[in-house]
Design an enzyme around this catalytic site. Sequence first.
Site, PDB file in Angstrom:
ATOM      1  N   ASP A  86       0.874  -1.175   0.000  1.00 51.18           N
ATOM      2  CA  ASP A  86       0.000   0.000   0.000  1.00 51.18           C
ATOM      3  C   ASP A  86       0.910   1.223   0.000  1.00 51.18           C
ATOM      4  O   ASP A  86       1.939   1.235   0.694  1.00 51.18           O
ATOM      5  CB  ASP A  86      -0.841   0.052   1.278  1.00 51.18           C
ATOM      6  CG  ASP A  86      -2.004  -0.924   1.279  1.00 51.18           C
ATOM      7  OD1 ASP A  86      -2.060  -1.785   0.381  1.00 51.18           O
ATOM      8  OD2 ASP A  86      -2.844  -0.848   2.196  1.00 51.18           O
ATOM      9  N   HIS A 143       4.938  -7.624  -0.394  1.00 47.97           N
ATOM     10  CA  HIS A 143       4.556  -8.850  -1.089  1.00 47.97           C
ATOM     11  C   HIS A 143       5.201  -8.910  -2.477  1.00 47.97           C
ATOM     12  O   HIS A 143       5.585  -7.887  -3.038  1.00 47.97           O
ATOM     13  CB  HIS A 143       3.033  -8.924  -1.218  1.00 47.97           C
ATOM     14  CG  HIS A 143       2.322  -8.876   0.102  1.00 47.97           C
ATOM     15  ND1 HIS A 143       1.790  -9.984   0.716  1.00 47.97           N
ATOM     16  CD2 HIS A 143       2.075  -7.829   0.950  1.00 47.97           C
ATOM     17  CE1 HIS A 143       1.238  -9.637   1.870  1.00 47.97           C
ATOM     18  NE2 HIS A 143       1.402  -8.335   2.038  1.00 47.97           N
ATOM     19  N   SER A 245       8.255   3.799   4.972  1.00 49.03           N
ATOM     20  CA  SER A 245       9.471   3.738   4.176  1.00 49.03           C
ATOM     21  C   SER A 245       9.135   3.713   2.696  1.00 49.03           C
ATOM     22  O   SER A 245       8.078   4.155   2.284  1.00 49.03           O
ATOM     23  CB  SER A 245      10.322   2.535   4.583  1.00 49.03           C
ATOM     24  OG  SER A 245      11.646   2.709   4.136  1.00 49.03           O
TER      25      SER A 245
END
Length: 284
Positions: A86, A143, A245
């Site tokens: 995200d 992911h 980050s």
Amino acid sequence: MIGPLLKTLLMLMPQNAISRLVGRAGRSKVSKRFIRPYISFFKINTDEIEQPVSAYPHLTAFFTRKLKEEARPVCLLPDTLISPVDGKVAQTGRIHKGTLIQAKNINYTVEQLLGCSNKEAERFEDGTFLTIYLSPRDYHRIHMPIDGKVTHLTYIPGRLFPVNSIGVYHVPGLFTKNERLITYSHTPAGQMALVKVGAFIVGSVKVGYGEHTTNVKNGRMYSMDLPEAPHYRKGEEIGLFEFGSTVILLFEKDCVTLESHIQEGAAVKYGERIGTVSNTKIPV
């Protein structure tokens, strides 16, 4: 005047020590009381998190929370690329003469980013890069954007400048100065580099295929082949950040085509389609 002063302040801060201290504080029992204010301040959608808020023992546990399986449907169409996280698209484009864009009029090189030789960097010449910024409100697990077998890892110690707009616009070569943990994978689209960039207050970056982590006191650069590393399916978790980050993806020339909406400033969610494999190479 503000720009140079801000840059000086950023340079003088003991970023790594502060980040390790905050990381320890975030894992303390006392930090549990800050979870609900954190949710309120950042307007986090608790309907999609895996556990009830009360189940998280400390702030870091909540920050690295998993989501309900149905919260982020993964696009499983063949030859598609999904967002690994995200976040918000910071920059994207073609790697030209070994150069990537950090911000307007601020560039850096593949060689600097990956800590590799010029010859190794040439693998990505004319390829595609995508930089995604994760804010403190975002889900922070990482992911695989495509099926792949992890083949190599590089850890590069460094500074921990903020990776938000303050750092991006005031620290030239920001992503080559901050700590990085780089995962190389063999995919249907050739070699992919997934660069996980550490940042100010990030306790650490972790991966799921070994005891590799960042922000280690007196850490030293190392690079290693991973012949026993697992094969990951698209959408499988490969790592996490312990605070906001940035992730940078690098692909070889003519191997992927990003969707037209994947432009600077676009919000993305883990699992959504962000591109297609335009030149399938050796099957994984």
